[in-house]
Structure formats: C-alpha cells, structure tokens
Motif scaffolding. Structure first.
Motif, PDB file in Angstrom:
ATOM      1  N   PRO A   7      27.838  53.420  24.678  1.00  0.00           N
ATOM      2  CA  PRO A   7      28.886  54.445  24.561  1.00  0.00           C
ATOM      3  C   PRO A   7      28.468  55.797  25.117  1.00  0.00           C
ATOM      4  N   ILE A  55      33.887  57.950  19.372  1.00  0.00           N
ATOM      5  CA  ILE A  55      34.373  56.665  19.884  1.00  0.00           C
ATOM      6  C   ILE A  55      33.805  55.501  19.072  1.00  0.00           C
ATOM      7  N   ARG A  56      32.520  55.573  18.738  1.00  0.00           N
ATOM      8  CA  ARG A  56      31.922  54.507  17.928  1.00  0.00           C
ATOM      9  C   ARG A  56      32.553  54.476  16.537  1.00  0.00           C
ATOM     10  N   LEU A  58      35.618  55.272  15.804  1.00  0.00           N
ATOM     11  CA  LEU A  58      36.924  54.620  15.946  1.00  0.00           C
ATOM     12  C   LEU A  58      36.773  53.104  15.968  1.00  0.00           C
ATOM     13  N   GLU A  59      35.795  52.641  16.741  1.00  0.00           N
ATOM     14  CA  GLU A  59      35.642  51.202  16.933  1.00  0.00           C
ATOM     15  C   GLU A  59      35.203  50.483  15.661  1.00  0.00           C
ATOM     16  N   ILE A  60      34.318  51.110  14.891  1.00  0.00           N
ATOM     17  CA  ILE A  60      33.778  50.415  13.718  1.00  0.00           C
ATOM     18  C   ILE A  60      34.454  50.825  12.415  1.00  0.00           C
ATOM     19  N   PHE A  63      39.953  51.952  13.577  1.00  0.00           N
ATOM     20  CA  PHE A  63      40.770  50.849  14.087  1.00  0.00           C
ATOM     21  C   PHE A  63      40.761  49.637  13.153  1.00  0.00           C
ATOM     22  N   PRO A  64      39.598  49.184  12.689  1.00  0.00           N
ATOM     23  CA  PRO A  64      39.598  48.029  11.780  1.00  0.00           C
ATOM     24  C   PRO A  64      40.348  48.274  10.475  1.00  0.00           C
ATOM     25  N   PRO A 196      44.426  57.062  16.608  1.00  0.00           N
ATOM     26  CA  PRO A 196      43.722  55.801  16.294  1.00  0.00           C
ATOM     27  C   PRO A 196      44.321  55.041  15.112  1.00  0.00           C
ATOM     28  N   ALA A 200      46.446  51.534  15.426  1.00  0.00           N
ATOM     29  CA  ALA A 200      45.926  50.364  14.714  1.00  0.00           C
ATOM     30  C   ALA A 200      46.965  49.797  13.757  1.00  0.00           C
TER      31      ALA A 200
END
Length: 240
Positions: A7, A55-56, A58-60, A63-64, A196, A200
């Motif tokens: 990233p 960004i990390r 958001l991803e972990i 979003f989930p 985000p 999601a």
C-alpha cells in the motif's frame, strides 16, 4: 512487511502525478525554487504514511463491517431496523465528516463578515451547526431512500434525474447567498468517512438480497448522498 509495503508503494504512485505537476509549474513556469523544501518533504512523507494507513484501515475495517452489517440486517428481514440503521449511518458519518465541519465553519465566518448573521462566536457557531446538521439529516434520509430503492429494485436513474430537476427548480427560489454553499455541500459529504461505509452498505445489501445485482443495485448511494444536501441546504436558506 508486504502488508504495509505494497500500500505504501501504491500511495507513492498515486501521489506522484500531483508532485510532478506542482514541481513542474514551480520550476519551469514560475521559475522559482520551492520554499521550505524540508518542510514540504516532511509533510509529503506524512501524507503518504497517512494515506497508506487510511487505505489499509478501509480494507481491513470499514468495508468489512459495512458489508457484514448489511448482510446481517438483510438476513434478519426487518425493514424498519434496516432503514433506521441506514438513516443513522448516513447521519452519523456526515456529522463526523471533517470536510463538512471545515466548510460549515468557513461559511459561518463569511456570513458574519457579510452581515448575514451577527459577527460573534455564538451566532457563527449556531449558523455552522445549523448547516452541518441540516446536511447530516439530508444524507441520512438520502441513504434511507437509497436502501429502500435497493430493496424494491427501482432503477436509480429516474430518482437521480428527478432529484436534479428539483434542485434546478428550488435554485430559482433560494437566496443567492446560500446557493453556492448548497452546491458545495453535496461534494463535501462524500468524503473520507461517509463514502467507505455507505458504499460497503449498498454492496453488502445488494449481495445479500436474492435477485439483486451488486453492480447494478449496490452502487448509487453516494449519488443520493451528494444530491440531497443541495436540496436541504437551499430549503434551510429559504426558511431562515
């Protein structure tokens, strides 16, 4: 190491065009050396690190959790609680949106200097909070309508076109001092916190409901979130 390095390189790649453009115009067009080069490089490093961590995150994280909660509400089968959650999510993320806080404060300052409101801290705080909560309510209702659209499978284009026609009509009656703020409010709501979670929610909900296509039905909530503040802020200006 790859968890952060990948990233980080991506953030450097994304920021490279901005750095190149600024450096080119500063050196080739303005023909001036960059002032405070060390401070600029330090700030750029902080931006890269912050963007990478964001960004990390958001991803972990965001979003989930948005997709998981959407799936859980869909399986629960309670439309009331799903719509209530949608409104609260839109309202809560918008109230916490840093861009909206900054724009509302700036609008209050300009309104005070222009004589629209009294030039004191209480009046400016009241004006800024009024704008901020008006936008937050509008986004909450927009997400609610967007989620209801996903449940019903309505085509998004008709609702969006109708909404913008209403924006054009209400612009004719809104005070000219509030129109620019209203239009900008649509943009500042769709920023770092709101996008985000709302995205999601839409994708997760469309994925969990039988007969819905995430590509067709899951996206579009952000369009509602950017449209409704224009209407509500102009109504706010008309009423006040």
């Amino acid at each position: 190491m790859k968890f952060i390095l990948s990233p980080l390189l991506g953030s450097l790649r994304d920021l490279a065009p901005i750095v190149i453009v600024i450096a080119f115009f500063q050196i080739a067009v303005l023909q001036q050396a960059l002032p405070n080069v060390l401070s600029i490089l330090t700030g750029l490093l902080m931006v890269v690190i912050g963007l990478t961590l964001f960004i990390r995150g958001l991803e972990i994280g965001l979003f989930p959790i948005g997709e998981t909660m959407a799936d859980a509400f869909a399986r629960k089968g309670s439309v009331f609680w799903l719509l209530l959650f949608s409104f609260c999510l839109g309202f809560g993320t918008t109230v916490a949106e840093p861009a909206l806080i900054a724009v509302a404060a700036e609008a209050a300052e300009v309104a005070a200097n222009g004589g629209m409101i009294e030039n004191n801290d209480l009046a400016k705080e009241s004006y800024a909070n009024g704008l901020r909560y008006t936008v937050a309510v509008s986004v909450g209702l927009a997400i609610l309508v967007g989620v209801f659209r996903i449940l019903k499978g309505w085509p998004i284009q008709y609702l969006i076109i109708g909404g913008y026609i209403f924006v054009i009509v209400i612009t004719m009656f809104a005070p000219k001092e509030i129109i620019g703020i209203a239009y900008d409010s649509g943009g500042v709501t769709t920023s770092t916190i709101t996008v985000p979670l709302v995205t999601a929610l839409g994708v997760g909900l469309a994925s969990a409901i039988k007969g819905r296509n995430p590509m067709i039905d899951g996206f579009g909530l952000i369009a509602f979130a950017s449209l409704s503040p224009m209407i509500f802020v102009m109504l706010y200006g008309i009423l006040l």
